[in-house]
Design a protein around this motif. Sequence first.
Motif, short mmCIF file in Angstrom:
data_model
loop_
_atom_site.label_atom_id
_atom_site.label_comp_id
_atom_site.label_asym_id
_atom_site.label_seq_id
_atom_site.Cartn_x
_atom_site.Cartn_y
_atom_site.Cartn_z
N ARG A 243 15.30 25.89 11.61
CA ARG A 243 15.63 25.72 10.19
C ARG A 243 16.69 24.64 9.94
NH1 ARG A 243 11.64 26.92 7.92
NH2 ARG A 243 12.80 26.99 5.95
N ALA A 244 17.36 24.19 10.97
CA ALA A 244 18.37 23.14 10.81
C ALA A 244 18.14 22.10 11.91
CB ALA A 244 19.78 23.71 10.90
N LEU A 245 17.84 20.86 11.49
CA LEU A 245 17.47 19.80 12.43
C LEU A 245 18.38 18.59 12.25
CD1 LEU A 245 13.58 19.78 11.91
CD2 LEU A 245 14.92 21.26 13.41
N ALA A 246 18.48 17.81 13.30
CA ALA A 246 19.20 16.54 13.24
C ALA A 246 18.26 15.41 13.61
CB ALA A 246 20.40 16.54 14.17
N LEU B 298 14.01 22.60 4.90
CA LEU B 298 14.93 22.70 6.04
C LEU B 298 16.26 22.03 5.73
CD1 LEU B 298 12.45 21.59 8.86
CD2 LEU B 298 12.85 23.91 8.00
N ALA B 299 17.26 22.35 6.53
CA ALA B 299 18.51 21.59 6.50
C ALA B 299 18.37 20.44 7.48
CB ALA B 299 19.68 22.49 6.91
N GLY B 300 18.58 19.22 7.01
CA GLY B 300 18.40 18.05 7.86
C GLY B 300 19.62 17.15 7.81
N PHE B 301 20.03 16.66 8.96
CA PHE B 301 21.23 15.83 9.06
C PHE B 301 20.90 14.60 9.89
CE2 PHE B 301 22.25 20.37 9.10
CZ PHE B 301 22.95 20.48 7.90
N ALA B 302 21.10 13.41 9.30
CA ALA B 302 20.76 12.16 9.97
C ALA B 302 22.01 11.52 10.57
CB ALA B 302 20.09 11.20 9.00
N TYR B 303 21.89 11.08 11.82
CA TYR B 303 23.01 10.46 12.53
C TYR B 303 22.55 9.16 13.18
CZ TYR B 303 25.80 14.74 12.22
OH TYR B 303 26.53 15.82 11.76
N PRO B 304 23.24 8.04 12.91
CA PRO B 304 22.97 6.83 13.69
C PRO B 304 23.56 6.97 15.07
CG PRO B 304 24.80 6.45 12.20
CD PRO B 304 24.29 7.84 11.90
N CYS B 305 23.00 6.23 16.02
CA CYS B 305 23.47 6.34 17.41
C CYS B 305 23.27 5.01 18.11
CB CYS B 305 22.69 7.45 18.13
SG CYS B 305 23.14 7.70 19.85
N GLY B 306 24.28 4.56 18.81
CA GLY B 306 24.17 3.32 19.57
C GLY B 306 23.12 3.42 20.67
N ASP B 307 22.70 2.26 21.16
CA ASP B 307 21.61 2.20 22.13
C ASP B 307 22.09 2.28 23.57
OD1 ASP B 307 19.76 1.95 20.06
OD2 ASP B 307 19.93 -0.23 20.03
N ASP B 308 22.81 3.35 23.90
CA ASP B 308 23.23 3.54 25.28
C ASP B 308 23.60 5.00 25.50
OD1 ASP B 308 25.96 3.88 24.36
OD2 ASP B 308 26.14 1.70 24.32
N GLU C 49 30.10 19.14 13.74
CA GLU C 49 29.93 19.14 12.29
C GLU C 49 28.87 20.12 11.81
OE1 GLU C 49 29.14 15.11 11.19
OE2 GLU C 49 31.10 14.38 11.85
N HIS C 50 27.85 20.37 12.62
CA HIS C 50 26.76 21.25 12.20
C HIS C 50 26.30 22.12 13.36
CE1 HIS C 50 26.40 19.37 8.27
NE2 HIS C 50 26.46 18.18 8.87
N PRO C 51 27.10 23.13 13.73
CA PRO C 51 26.73 23.99 14.85
C PRO C 51 25.46 24.79 14.60
CG PRO C 51 28.64 24.88 13.68
CD PRO C 51 28.40 23.50 13.15
N GLU C 52 25.01 24.83 13.35
CA GLU C 52 23.77 25.56 13.04
C GLU C 52 22.51 24.81 13.49
OE1 GLU C 52 24.64 23.20 9.19
OE2 GLU C 52 25.70 23.98 10.94
N VAL C 53 22.64 23.53 13.84
CA VAL C 53 21.49 22.75 14.27
C VAL C 53 20.98 23.29 15.61
CG1 VAL C 53 20.77 20.47 15.14
CG2 VAL C 53 22.07 20.66 13.01
N THR C 54 19.67 23.58 15.68
CA THR C 54 19.07 24.11 16.90
C THR C 54 18.04 23.17 17.51
OG1 THR C 54 17.37 25.27 15.61
CG2 THR C 54 19.38 26.50 16.15
N ALA C 55 17.79 22.03 16.85
CA ALA C 55 16.79 21.09 17.37
C ALA C 55 17.06 19.71 16.80
CB ALA C 55 15.38 21.55 17.01
N ALA C 56 16.56 18.68 17.49
CA ALA C 56 16.76 17.32 17.03
C ALA C 56 15.52 16.48 17.34
CB ALA C 56 17.99 16.69 17.69
N VAL C 57 15.37 15.41 16.56
CA VAL C 57 14.33 14.42 16.82
C VAL C 57 15.01 13.07 16.94
CG1 VAL C 57 12.53 15.72 15.63
CG2 VAL C 57 13.88 14.07 14.35
N THR C 58 14.40 12.16 17.69
CA THR C 58 15.05 10.86 17.90
C THR C 58 14.02 9.77 18.16
OG1 THR C 58 16.78 9.70 19.14
CG2 THR C 58 15.28 11.09 20.41
#
Length: 282
Positions: free
Chosen positions: A96-99, A131-141, A155-164
């Motif tokens: 229910r909460a993704l990054a 869903l609750a969705g949180f977008a994060y930029p990330c450097g390439d390394d 910041e969001h301990p409720e996040v249980t899954a991520a896509v990248t």
Amino acid sequence: MGEIARRAGVSRSTVSYALSGKRPVSEATRRRIQRVIDELDYKPDAAARALRLLREDLPFVGIGHTAGDHRMPWIDVDYAALIAGCVHHLADLGHRALALINRSPELVAAGYGPGLRAAEGFAAAVAERGLAGFAYPCGDDAAAGHAVVRRIRAEHPEVTAAVTLDEAALPGIQHALAEAGLPVPGGFSFAGVAARRWAEDFRPPLTAADVPAQQMGARAVELLVERIAAPPPARPAGLPAGQHRPGSPPRGAGRALTTPGRGSARTRSSCRWCRAGCPRPC
């Protein structure tokens, strides 16, 4: 260029941007790429000649595309549909909460197409599924991948899954999840878009849509031959059906990195990609 990317621990596109200067690359990443170039004694003369030919208005086909590209032929991966498909897959598993772990802040701010389309697909899918969705930029390394996981957890301990789609950050992401005591997939699920080499290096192998570089290159050559033989009106080209259809499962090394979210009541046959039932969880 592929060998440079592998040794520097970045993606091919980052190497290309560092060489051409057409997109921002962090100074630390640029220095690391330059060290590898010096070690290999790489001479980017052929790439420079190719860019000069394009400026002379010779026929060409783009691999990838930009906004306002309706006058040029191109072939690309549908990043919006693939990332949205990953979100739907994770939602079907009860998360229910993704990054979203996107590409570097510099690339996204500069209008990097895959990053922008991934963000659009992510936002649309989380809104559709409530869903609750949180977008994060990330450097390439790897260091950036490690840092972004720590930030998400803080910041969001409720996040249980991520896509990248930031494949070069995967080693750091994996290390940070292990440090946080989040076994993959039992404690945290992960999916995304990544070249097969990066997906298979993840442990266990990443649930990922493969980037079919060879297929894209072959199709681009076919389009270029057609354009030289009989220049048609410019038109885009997608990949063959099944590579990036909305609602299709990510094509990749396997599904070892996604499991039902905490507290979900998912049954074996409830996944939208496994309606007939699976011998093992997705």
